[in-house]
Each structure stands twice: as structure tokens, then as C-alpha cells.
Design a protein around this motif. Structure first.
Motif, PDB file in Angstrom:
ATOM      1  N   ALA A   1       0.857  -1.181   0.000  1.00  0.00           N
ATOM      2  CA  ALA A   1       0.000   0.000   0.000  1.00  0.00           C
ATOM      3  C   ALA A   1       0.893   1.230   0.000  1.00  0.00           C
ATOM      4  O   ALA A   1       2.091   1.152   0.257  1.00  0.00           O
ATOM      5  CB  ALA A   1      -0.915   0.005   1.226  1.00  0.00           C
ATOM      6  N   TRP A   2       0.285   2.360  -0.312  1.00  0.00           N
ATOM      7  CA  TRP A   2       0.975   3.647  -0.322  1.00  0.00           C
ATOM      8  C   TRP A   2       0.416   4.513   0.800  1.00  0.00           C
ATOM      9  O   TRP A   2      -0.791   4.685   0.912  1.00  0.00           O
ATOM     10  CB  TRP A   2       0.765   4.335  -1.665  1.00  0.00           C
ATOM     11  N   VAL A   3       1.300   5.050   1.628  1.00  0.00           N
ATOM     12  CA  VAL A   3       0.923   5.893   2.762  1.00  0.00           C
ATOM     13  C   VAL A   3       1.437   7.301   2.496  1.00  0.00           C
ATOM     14  O   VAL A   3       2.545   7.484   1.987  1.00  0.00           O
ATOM     15  CB  VAL A   3       1.528   5.344   4.071  1.00  0.00           C
ATOM     16  N   THR A   4       0.614   8.293   2.834  1.00  0.00           N
ATOM     17  CA  THR A   4       0.999   9.684   2.626  1.00  0.00           C
ATOM     18  C   THR A   4       1.240  10.393   3.957  1.00  0.00           C
ATOM     19  O   THR A   4       0.726   9.972   4.993  1.00  0.00           O
ATOM     20  CB  THR A   4      -0.093  10.451   1.849  1.00  0.00           C
ATOM     21  N   ALA A   5       1.973  11.485   3.897  1.00  0.00           N
ATOM     22  CA  ALA A   5       2.252  12.284   5.089  1.00  0.00           C
ATOM     23  C   ALA A   5       0.990  12.922   5.650  1.00  0.00           C
ATOM     24  O   ALA A   5       0.943  13.294   6.822  1.00  0.00           O
ATOM     25  CB  ALA A   5       3.286  13.369   4.759  1.00  0.00           C
ATOM     26  N   CYS A   6      -0.060  13.012   4.841  1.00  0.00           N
ATOM     27  CA  CYS A   6      -1.329  13.587   5.302  1.00  0.00           C
ATOM     28  C   CYS A   6      -2.256  12.502   5.873  1.00  0.00           C
ATOM     29  O   CYS A   6      -3.459  12.718   6.007  1.00  0.00           O
ATOM     30  CB  CYS A   6      -2.008  14.366   4.175  1.00  0.00           C
ATOM     31  N   SER A   7      -1.691  11.348   6.190  1.00  0.00           N
ATOM     32  CA  SER A   7      -2.393  10.238   6.871  1.00  0.00           C
ATOM     33  C   SER A   7      -3.436   9.530   6.023  1.00  0.00           C
ATOM     34  O   SER A   7      -4.468   9.087   6.529  1.00  0.00           O
ATOM     35  CB  SER A   7      -3.022  10.707   8.185  1.00  0.00           C
ATOM     36  N   HIS A   8      -3.184   9.402   4.727  1.00  0.00           N
ATOM     37  CA  HIS A   8      -4.053   8.611   3.860  1.00  0.00           C
ATOM     38  C   HIS A   8      -3.299   7.382   3.380  1.00  0.00           C
ATOM     39  O   HIS A   8      -2.067   7.350   3.416  1.00  0.00           O
ATOM     40  CB  HIS A   8      -4.555   9.458   2.687  1.00  0.00           C
TER      41      HIS A   8
ATOM     42  N   ARG B   1       2.154  11.149 -10.251  1.00  0.00           N
ATOM     43  CA  ARG B   1       2.047  12.388 -11.030  1.00  0.00           C
ATOM     44  C   ARG B   1       2.938  13.463 -10.445  1.00  0.00           C
ATOM     45  O   ARG B   1       3.257  13.454  -9.260  1.00  0.00           O
ATOM     46  CB  ARG B   1       0.599  12.852 -11.069  1.00  0.00           C
ATOM     47  N   SER B   2       3.325  14.386 -11.285  1.00  0.00           N
ATOM     48  CA  SER B   2       4.189  15.469 -10.829  1.00  0.00           C
ATOM     49  C   SER B   2       3.505  16.800 -11.108  1.00  0.00           C
ATOM     50  O   SER B   2       3.104  17.049 -12.239  1.00  0.00           O
ATOM     51  CB  SER B   2       5.526  15.399 -11.549  1.00  0.00           C
TER      52      SER B   2
ATOM     53  N   LEU C   1       2.368  16.786  -1.904  1.00  0.00           N
ATOM     54  CA  LEU C   1       3.260  15.767  -1.347  1.00  0.00           C
ATOM     55  C   LEU C   1       4.626  15.920  -2.008  1.00  0.00           C
ATOM     56  O   LEU C   1       4.999  15.166  -2.902  1.00  0.00           O
ATOM     57  CB  LEU C   1       2.673  14.374  -1.594  1.00  0.00           C
ATOM     58  N   SER C   2       5.382  16.912  -1.560  1.00  0.00           N
ATOM     59  CA  SER C   2       6.636  17.247  -2.217  1.00  0.00           C
ATOM     60  C   SER C   2       7.879  16.777  -1.475  1.00  0.00           C
ATOM     61  O   SER C   2       8.969  16.783  -2.033  1.00  0.00           O
ATOM     62  CB  SER C   2       6.722  18.757  -2.446  1.00  0.00           C
ATOM     63  N   GLY C   3       7.727  16.375  -0.229  1.00  0.00           N
ATOM     64  CA  GLY C   3       8.872  15.917   0.551  1.00  0.00           C
ATOM     65  C   GLY C   3       9.306  14.513   0.160  1.00  0.00           C
ATOM     66  O   GLY C   3       8.520  13.721  -0.368  1.00  0.00           O
ATOM     67  N   LYS C   4      10.564  14.198   0.422  1.00  0.00           N
ATOM     68  CA  LYS C   4      11.129  12.895   0.058  1.00  0.00           C
ATOM     69  C   LYS C   4      10.346  11.739   0.677  1.00  0.00           C
ATOM     70  O   LYS C   4      10.171  10.701   0.059  1.00  0.00           O
ATOM     71  CB  LYS C   4      12.593  12.838   0.489  1.00  0.00           C
ATOM     72  N   LEU C   5       9.851  11.912   1.887  1.00  0.00           N
ATOM     73  CA  LEU C   5       9.124  10.843   2.578  1.00  0.00           C
ATOM     74  C   LEU C   5       7.635  11.167   2.735  1.00  0.00           C
ATOM     75  O   LEU C   5       6.972  10.613   3.605  1.00  0.00           O
ATOM     76  CB  LEU C   5       9.760  10.558   3.941  1.00  0.00           C
ATOM     77  N   ASP C   6       7.097  12.035   1.893  1.00  0.00           N
ATOM     78  CA  ASP C   6       5.666  12.351   1.946  1.00  0.00           C
ATOM     79  C   ASP C   6       4.816  11.223   1.380  1.00  0.00           C
ATOM     80  O   ASP C   6       3.614  11.155   1.638  1.00  0.00           O
ATOM     81  CB  ASP C   6       5.359  13.642   1.181  1.00  0.00           C
TER      82      ASP C   6
END
Length: 112
Positions: free
Chosen positions: A23-30, A43-44, A55-60
Motif C-alpha cells: 500500500a501507499w501511505v501519505t504524510a497527510c495520513s491517507h 504524477r508530478s 506531497l513534495s517531501g522525500k518521505l511524503d
């Protein structure tokens, strides 16, 4: 709570599949299934499909294995100080609790 009731669901509004494998986890808790995470988050610039956060951070955005091997579990936190392990564990439990107790995470953005 049964195993089926506490499964994490893909936060992509048109999916909502029970997550397994990766799964993919985001820094915004999704969290997103592998299919929607790899497609939507590649996407960029990267934007969370659930809340439109940048989501621009390396670990976002991180791809995780939902059922890691015993070897991974044995070595994943090895060498870290106990307070660091507890901090990581607390954050992981908070994320899990948020996801399980808010089964419509991300849906509110699309219903408005």
C-alpha cells in the motif's frame, strides 16, 4: 472488533478495497491500494487524491508492505533507542486508529 472490521481500506474514493500486500501511505495520513497509489501518486507534482495536499517531501509518500516478513520485523527497528521505537510505534498506532475509526476517510472531500 473482528479481523474484517479492522482492515484498512483504500482511501481512493472510487476504490475502497480492503488493503493487502503493498500500500501507499501519505504524510497527510491517507493510505491507498498499490494500484491507485502507484497511479495517482506518481504524477508530478504529487497531490493526495483524498485531500489534495501537496506531497513534495522525500518521505511524503511511502510504499509499505502490509505483512512484512519475520526478517524485516526483526531488523526494521534494530539499533534504535527505545524512545525512538516507542515514538514510531505510537505514530503507527495513531495512524491505524484514525483509519479504522474513520472508514470514510477521504470521502468527505468528494461529497462536498
Amino acid at each position: 472488533m473482528s479481523v474484517c472490521e479492522d482492515m484498512l481500506l483504500c482511501n481512493y474514493c472510487k476504490c475502497r478495497v480492503k488493503l493487502s500486500g503493498y500500500a501507499w501511505v501519505t504524510a497527510c495520513s491517507h493510505i491507498f491500494c498499490d494500484q491507485h497509489g502507484s497511479g495517482e501518486l506518481s504524477r508530478s507534482p504529487a497531490v493526495c487524491p483524498a485531500c489534495n495536499s501537496a506531497l513534495s517531501g522525500k518521505l511524503d509518500i511511502v510504499r509499505i508492505e502490509l505483512s512484512p516478513s519475520e526478517e524485516h520485523k526483526a531488523m526494521g527497528l534494530a539499533g534504535l533507542r527505545p524512545e525512538t521505537v516507542l515514538d514510531i510505534s505510537s505514530r503507527a498506532l495513531s495512524f491505524w486508529t484514525y483509519q479504522v475509526n474513520a472508514p470514510q476517510v477521504g470521502m468527505l472531500y468528494f461529497l462536498a
